[in-house]
Write a protein that holds these residues in place. Structure first.
Motif, PDB file in Angstrom:
ATOM      1  N   LEU A   1       0.847  -1.168   0.000  1.00  0.00           N
ATOM      2  CA  LEU A   1       0.000   0.000   0.000  1.00  0.00           C
ATOM      3  C   LEU A   1       0.896   1.235   0.000  1.00  0.00           C
ATOM      4  CD1 LEU A   1      -2.674   1.548   0.320  1.00  0.00           C
ATOM      5  CD2 LEU A   1      -2.508   1.124   2.783  1.00  0.00           C
ATOM      6  N   CYS A   2       0.756   2.084  -1.004  1.00  0.00           N
ATOM      7  CA  CYS A   2       1.495   3.348  -1.092  1.00  0.00           C
ATOM      8  C   CYS A   2       0.513   4.490  -0.850  1.00  0.00           C
ATOM      9  CB  CYS A   2       2.124   3.526  -2.461  1.00  0.00           C
ATOM     10  SG  CYS A   2       3.379   2.300  -2.857  1.00  0.00           S
ATOM     11  N   VAL A   3       0.890   5.402   0.046  1.00  0.00           N
ATOM     12  CA  VAL A   3       0.037   6.534   0.381  1.00  0.00           C
ATOM     13  C   VAL A   3       0.809   7.825   0.125  1.00  0.00           C
ATOM     14  CG1 VAL A   3      -1.388   7.622   2.155  1.00  0.00           C
ATOM     15  CG2 VAL A   3      -1.033   5.126   2.203  1.00  0.00           C
ATOM     16  N   ASP A   4       0.260   8.677  -0.733  1.00  0.00           N
ATOM     17  CA  ASP A   4       0.864   9.969  -1.040  1.00  0.00           C
ATOM     18  C   ASP A   4      -0.221  10.857  -1.605  1.00  0.00           C
ATOM     19  OD1 ASP A   4       2.453  12.120  -2.390  1.00  0.00           O
ATOM     20  OD2 ASP A   4       4.129  10.815  -1.853  1.00  0.00           O
ATOM     21  N   ASN A   5      -0.156  12.135  -1.356  1.00  0.00           N
ATOM     22  CA  ASN A   5      -1.169  13.048  -1.886  1.00  0.00           C
ATOM     23  C   ASN A   5      -0.864  13.480  -3.322  1.00  0.00           C
ATOM     24  OD1 ASN A   5       1.015  14.641  -0.704  1.00  0.00           O
ATOM     25  ND2 ASN A   5      -0.214  16.420  -1.270  1.00  0.00           N
ATOM     26  N   VAL A  30      -5.917   9.932   3.612  1.00  0.00           N
ATOM     27  CA  VAL A  30      -5.908   9.065   4.796  1.00  0.00           C
ATOM     28  C   VAL A  30      -7.134   8.153   4.780  1.00  0.00           C
ATOM     29  CG1 VAL A  30      -6.042   9.037   7.316  1.00  0.00           C
ATOM     30  CG2 VAL A  30      -4.559  10.692   6.162  1.00  0.00           C
ATOM     31  N   ASP A  31      -8.293   8.702   4.457  1.00  0.00           N
ATOM     32  CA  ASP A  31      -9.512   7.896   4.451  1.00  0.00           C
ATOM     33  C   ASP A  31      -9.444   6.767   3.417  1.00  0.00           C
ATOM     34  OD1 ASP A  31     -10.699   9.295   6.559  1.00  0.00           O
ATOM     35  OD2 ASP A  31     -11.580  10.771   5.202  1.00  0.00           O
ATOM     36  N   GLN A  32      -8.895   7.045   2.242  1.00  0.00           N
ATOM     37  CA  GLN A  32      -8.716   5.992   1.242  1.00  0.00           C
ATOM     38  C   GLN A  32      -7.766   4.918   1.764  1.00  0.00           C
ATOM     39  OE1 GLN A  32      -7.286   8.068  -2.202  1.00  0.00           O
ATOM     40  NE2 GLN A  32      -9.345   8.393  -3.034  1.00  0.00           N
ATOM     41  N   ALA A  33      -6.693   5.348   2.411  1.00  0.00           N
ATOM     42  CA  ALA A  33      -5.718   4.396   2.949  1.00  0.00           C
ATOM     43  C   ALA A  33      -6.358   3.504   4.013  1.00  0.00           C
ATOM     44  CB  ALA A  33      -4.524   5.148   3.530  1.00  0.00           C
ATOM     45  N   GLU A  36      -8.244   0.890   2.197  1.00  0.00           N
ATOM     46  CA  GLU A  36      -7.361  -0.075   1.528  1.00  0.00           C
ATOM     47  C   GLU A  36      -6.636  -1.007   2.504  1.00  0.00           C
ATOM     48  OE1 GLU A  36      -7.355  -0.725  -1.564  1.00  0.00           O
ATOM     49  OE2 GLU A  36      -8.444   1.022  -2.300  1.00  0.00           O
ATOM     50  N   VAL A  37      -6.380  -0.549   3.713  1.00  0.00           N
ATOM     51  CA  VAL A  37      -5.642  -1.376   4.662  1.00  0.00           C
ATOM     52  C   VAL A  37      -6.463  -2.591   5.103  1.00  0.00           C
ATOM     53  CG1 VAL A  37      -6.255  -0.312   6.903  1.00  0.00           C
ATOM     54  CG2 VAL A  37      -3.948  -1.200   6.538  1.00  0.00           C
ATOM     55  N   GLN A  38      -7.764  -2.546   4.877  1.00  0.00           N
ATOM     56  CA  GLN A  38      -8.605  -3.692   5.213  1.00  0.00           C
ATOM     57  C   GLN A  38      -8.233  -4.923   4.388  1.00  0.00           C
ATOM     58  OE1 GLN A  38     -10.591  -3.474   7.909  1.00  0.00           O
ATOM     59  NE2 GLN A  38      -9.715  -1.425   8.003  1.00  0.00           N
ATOM     60  N   ALA A  39      -7.605  -4.714   3.241  1.00  0.00           N
ATOM     61  CA  ALA A  39      -7.157  -5.819   2.389  1.00  0.00           C
ATOM     62  C   ALA A  39      -5.878  -6.465   2.910  1.00  0.00           C
ATOM     63  CB  ALA A  39      -6.961  -5.332   0.958  1.00  0.00           C
ATOM     64  N   GLN A  40      -5.360  -5.959   4.035  1.00  0.00           N
ATOM     65  CA  GLN A  40      -4.172  -6.519   4.686  1.00  0.00           C
ATOM     66  C   GLN A  40      -2.946  -6.549   3.761  1.00  0.00           C
ATOM     67  OE1 GLN A  40      -4.088  -7.647   8.094  1.00  0.00           O
ATOM     68  NE2 GLN A  40      -5.973  -6.477   8.091  1.00  0.00           N
ATOM     69  N   LEU A  63      -3.217   3.361  10.416  1.00  0.00           N
ATOM     70  CA  LEU A  63      -3.266   2.189   9.551  1.00  0.00           C
ATOM     71  C   LEU A  63      -2.960   0.911  10.325  1.00  0.00           C
ATOM     72  CD1 LEU A  63      -1.583   3.593   6.331  1.00  0.00           C
ATOM     73  CD2 LEU A  63      -4.014   3.071   6.678  1.00  0.00           C
ATOM     74  N   ARG A  64      -2.030   0.996  11.264  1.00  0.00           N
ATOM     75  CA  ARG A  64      -1.723  -0.182  12.094  1.00  0.00           C
ATOM     76  C   ARG A  64      -2.945  -0.586  12.899  1.00  0.00           C
ATOM     77  NH1 ARG A  64       0.090  -1.982  16.977  1.00  0.00           N
ATOM     78  NH2 ARG A  64       1.695  -3.583  16.917  1.00  0.00           N
ATOM     79  N   VAL A  65      -3.602   0.386  13.488  1.00  0.00           N
ATOM     80  CA  VAL A  65      -4.826   0.115  14.254  1.00  0.00           C
ATOM     81  C   VAL A  65      -5.908  -0.434  13.320  1.00  0.00           C
ATOM     82  CG1 VAL A  65      -6.689   1.181  15.583  1.00  0.00           C
ATOM     83  CG2 VAL A  65      -4.312   1.789  16.069  1.00  0.00           C
TER      84      VAL A  65
END
Length: 79
Positions: A1-5, A30-33, A36-40, A63-65
């Motif tokens: 997962l890559c997060v950048d604006n 952040v909300d999109q991330a 996406e983090v739900q996909a592990q 994201l860790r949480v």
């Protein structure tokens, strides 16, 4: 997962990592991330300056949480 604006950065990361046969998921907020983090994902690469409600460090914590487990991660910054 890559997060950048910056969409150009995300496109570049997708192109670079894709050449190495890595499946890349991207998020520009952040909300999109958090969705996406739900996909592990196996790894997270997060920019420090997101110009969003959280900076990169706080985003990594969220994201860790959200993932419910520790995921290897790196904070990226141009500074």
């Amino acid at each position: 997962l890559c997060v950048d604006n910056d969409q150009e950065i995300l496109d570049g990361m997708r192109a670079l990592l894709g050449r190495w046969q890595v499946q890349v998921t991207t998020a520009s907020t952040v909300d999109q991330a958090l969705e996406e983090v739900q996909a592990q994902p196996d790894v997270m690469l997060v920019a420090y300056h997101l110009h969003d409600r959280l900076d990169g460090l706080d985003t990594l914590v969220a994201l860790r949480v959200g993932a419910g487990r520790g995921i290897p991660r790196a904070l990226l910054t141009a500074e």
